[in-house]
Design a protein around this motif. Sequence first.
Motif, short mmCIF file in Angstrom:
data_model
loop_
_atom_site.label_atom_id
_atom_site.label_comp_id
_atom_site.label_asym_id
_atom_site.label_seq_id
_atom_site.Cartn_x
_atom_site.Cartn_y
_atom_site.Cartn_z
N HIS A 111 0.94 -1.16 0.14
CA HIS A 111 -0.08 -0.41 -0.32
C HIS A 111 0.86 1.24 -0.02
O HIS A 111 0.58 2.17 -0.86
N ASN A 112 2.00 1.27 0.52
CA ASN A 112 2.84 1.79 0.41
C ASN A 112 3.55 2.75 -0.51
O ASN A 112 4.10 3.50 -0.97
N HIS A 113 4.15 1.30 -1.06
CA HIS A 113 4.58 1.82 -2.29
C HIS A 113 3.62 2.24 -3.33
O HIS A 113 4.13 3.16 -4.18
N TRP A 114 2.56 2.00 -3.27
CA TRP A 114 1.48 2.60 -4.07
C TRP A 114 0.95 4.17 -4.33
O TRP A 114 1.16 4.69 -4.37
N LEU A 115 0.79 4.38 -2.43
CA LEU A 115 0.45 5.96 -2.05
C LEU A 115 1.86 6.75 -2.28
O LEU A 115 1.42 7.63 -2.53
N ALA A 116 2.52 6.10 -2.74
CA ALA A 116 4.11 7.29 -2.96
C ALA A 116 4.37 7.93 -4.01
O ALA A 116 4.74 8.63 -4.29
N ILE A 117 3.68 6.47 -4.52
CA ILE A 117 3.58 6.63 -6.30
C ILE A 117 2.85 7.61 -6.75
O ILE A 117 3.01 8.27 -8.15
N ALA A 118 1.91 7.60 -6.14
CA ALA A 118 -0.19 8.73 -6.63
C ALA A 118 0.92 9.44 -6.85
O ALA A 118 0.04 10.17 -8.54
N PRO A 119 1.05 10.62 -6.16
CA PRO A 119 1.37 11.81 -6.42
C PRO A 119 1.84 12.21 -7.78
O PRO A 119 1.34 13.63 -9.04
N ALA A 120 2.30 11.01 -8.38
CA ALA A 120 2.93 11.66 -10.22
C ALA A 120 1.97 11.83 -10.86
O ALA A 120 2.83 12.82 -11.69
N THR A 121 1.23 10.91 -10.65
CA THR A 121 0.69 11.45 -11.77
C THR A 121 -0.90 12.70 -11.39
O THR A 121 -0.91 13.49 -12.40
N TYR A 122 -0.88 12.92 -10.39
CA TYR A 122 -2.53 13.82 -10.00
C TYR A 122 -1.70 15.50 -9.46
O TYR A 122 -1.94 16.17 -9.68
N GLU A 123 -0.68 15.66 -9.36
CA GLU A 123 0.30 16.82 -9.41
C GLU A 123 -0.03 17.10 -10.57
O GLU A 123 0.33 18.50 -11.03
N ALA A 124 1.19 16.00 -11.24
CA ALA A 124 1.83 16.23 -12.70
C ALA A 124 0.40 17.09 -13.40
O ALA A 124 0.22 18.11 -14.38
N MET A 125 -0.63 16.73 -13.45
CA MET A 125 -1.66 16.54 -14.61
C MET A 125 -2.89 17.83 -13.79
O MET A 125 -3.84 17.83 -14.75
N GLN A 126 -2.64 18.10 -12.28
CA GLN A 126 -3.20 19.27 -11.83
C GLN A 126 -4.64 19.10 -11.79
O GLN A 126 -5.66 19.45 -11.88
N LEU A 127 -5.61 17.65 -10.87
CA LEU A 127 -6.27 17.38 -10.90
C LEU A 127 -7.25 17.92 -9.70
O LEU A 127 -6.35 18.45 -9.32
N GLN A 128 -8.25 18.19 -10.13
CA GLN A 128 -8.50 18.72 -8.81
C GLN A 128 -9.74 18.28 -8.11
O GLN A 128 -10.64 16.97 -8.91
N ASP A 129 -10.04 18.60 -7.01
CA ASP A 129 -11.22 17.69 -6.10
C ASP A 129 -12.68 17.04 -7.22
O ASP A 129 -13.15 18.62 -7.78
N GLY A 130 -13.41 16.63 -7.54
CA GLY A 130 -14.24 15.83 -7.65
C GLY A 130 -14.67 15.34 -9.72
O GLY A 130 -15.37 15.50 -10.09
N ASP A 131 -13.05 15.62 -10.03
CA ASP A 131 -12.62 15.62 -11.16
C ASP A 131 -13.27 14.14 -12.00
O ASP A 131 -13.26 13.12 -10.88
N VAL A 132 -13.42 14.67 -13.18
CA VAL A 132 -14.09 12.87 -14.27
C VAL A 132 -13.20 12.43 -14.68
O VAL A 132 -12.55 13.48 -15.95
N LEU A 133 -12.49 11.06 -14.71
CA LEU A 133 -11.18 10.54 -15.26
C LEU A 133 -11.97 8.95 -15.77
O LEU A 133 -12.22 8.88 -15.63
N LEU A 134 -11.13 9.49 -17.42
CA LEU A 134 -11.68 8.25 -18.19
C LEU A 134 -10.69 7.67 -18.50
O LEU A 134 -9.47 8.25 -18.69
N ASN A 135 -10.79 6.43 -17.89
CA ASN A 135 -9.83 5.05 -17.96
C ASN A 135 -9.92 4.41 -19.26
O ASN A 135 -10.52 3.08 -18.79
N PRO A 136 -8.77 4.40 -20.24
CA PRO A 136 -9.18 3.40 -21.32
C PRO A 136 -7.93 2.37 -20.79
O PRO A 136 -7.78 0.91 -21.05
N PHE A 137 -7.13 2.39 -19.60
CA PHE A 137 -6.12 1.46 -19.21
C PHE A 137 -6.73 0.18 -18.48
O PHE A 137 -7.30 -0.32 -17.84
N PRO A 138 -6.10 -1.25 -18.54
CA PRO A 138 -6.69 -2.57 -17.77
C PRO A 138 -6.39 -1.98 -16.67
O PRO A 138 -5.56 -1.44 -16.00
N MET A 139 -6.96 -2.59 -16.00
CA MET A 139 -7.11 -2.74 -14.46
C MET A 139 -6.05 -3.21 -13.55
O MET A 139 -6.23 -3.61 -12.71
N THR A 140 -5.04 -3.10 -14.12
CA THR A 140 -4.01 -4.65 -13.89
C THR A 140 -2.27 -4.08 -14.04
O THR A 140 -1.83 -4.81 -13.13
#
Length: 556
Positions: free
Chosen positions: A211-240
């Motif tokens: 869990h810590n590995h995953w949570l440590a890497i999560a900011p790489a995406t949401y900070e670079a993409m400057q995501l905001q509260d309540g954003d609608v995210l379209l995910n075409p990548f397999p959940m794997t």
Amino acid sequence: MRLASEDKIRDYRERGWWGDRTYYDVFTEAAAVRPEATAVVDPPDRSAWLGGASRRVTWEALRDQTEAMAVALASRGLGRGDRIIMQMPNVAEVLPVYFACAKLGAVLSPLPVQYGAFELRHVKAAVAPKAMIVAPRFKDRSLAATAAEVLGEDVELMTLGGEPGGPSVALEDLASGATGEAPRAGEADDAFTIAWTSGTTGMPKGVPRSHNHWLAIAPATYEAMQLQDGDVLLNPFPMTNMAAIGGMMSSWLHVRGQLVLHQPFDLPTFMKQLVLERVTATVAPPALLTMLLKTPKALEGVDLSHLRVIGSGSAPLSEFMVGGWRDRGIEIVNLFGSNEGVSLATGPREAESPARRAAWFPRFGHPAADFEVTMNERVETKLVAVDSGEVVEGPGTEGELLVRGPAVFEGYWGMSDEERSQVFDAEGFFRTGDLFKIAEDERFLVFSGRVKDIIIRGGHNISAAEIDGLLEGHPDLAEAAAFGVPDDVMGERIGVAVVPRPGAEVTLESVIEYLAAKDIAKNKLPEQLRILETLPRNPMNKVLRWKLVSEGPGRE
């Protein structure tokens, strides 16, 4: 099942990089904030390739489904440290499985739907699962029937809707009949997932992450993409894999927004979802984004006014593409990552100009780097010369990228000490196998190629060495080597160069037929054949795959 050493856990906790929260905690916190809001949306074409009506699920309903799933799994004797493999397309039912496993402390190993019997046998032998959760079918393939045949009675099978003659337990029946409260046994330093990647050894490798590995890497995406509260995210990548789990799912939990699922990739459906769901952020391969810009009719009348940002990666970006979407009011973020924990991202704040953003990545951890993002504090990078192992210090010299930090995994599943010394250097840096140069602005790195013999087809890593090994037994081949063929749509397609035995006649069809009989995934089957008198090799007898790509010897 802890992955990191006690010393590393203590160090990263003292720095504030790791903590006590699990993915179950992060999910329940999000569900408590927006219980009545829509959390996840099924693909609209779900019935065509899986069956069942497309669903829209609120955060509250998703929480209830998670609790019921946790009780159901616990009732089957599944708990902390038990491995559960899952082969499901992107549908809403996947998410309660993730969060239920996080609560119980079970280790979830998600498999791409493309995996066939060949890969499934390997996974079974590697992780010794106690259970498998599987979709009954995907398009024209019966995933459940294949799983039942491969796993036999050794592994309990659970499937959506059940299937006559297939797995004995229906997932819905278990969850709907669940009562009581499941134990909360998962801990943040425990293994949470085992994803799968292909390396030069020729077989898929398990990549365990806590869990810590995953949570440590999560900011790489949401900070670079400057995501905001309540954003609608379209995910075409397999959940794997990293793109979906560390990128889209983690970002969705962070902004407590709406996750719109998509699979298999279908452009008309993707464009329809962008408009109807009022998507604010998504990810897409660079070839697709370039094609859309070059085909004005494809965007005619398409209302993308809600879309702010698109993440892209898995192949080099172009200044034309980044600038073209910016002209339409949509920012492109260049993402470079891996299941092992590589996490480079270039957004508008890191590089404003399209030219730099398309090719440059932050040199996180370098003393000159002044990026105001979390990953600059958490990630250390260095380049080393491939031939000598010396650290590369100056601009223009190519070297292999090595990374270290709380987002980086601890080693492949079942890895020996000898293998560990090849994967990590003496200082604990992970050898990525990716080649970079230091840019003229020393705060940045420029990607230049790959050391590893990996073919990236449609965003999936495919080992060329694995295909080589399977073809060694072909009766008509003296030798063979797989390689990536550049392709505008898929990034790369699979080619095979072969040296026939004397008097033998080899065709692409005969090679495909031979490989298909091995039950390998369809996306690993070659689409191009080159017949040679000899394979190009270096003095160490290693096949020079780059020559097969760049010079294109032989005939197709």
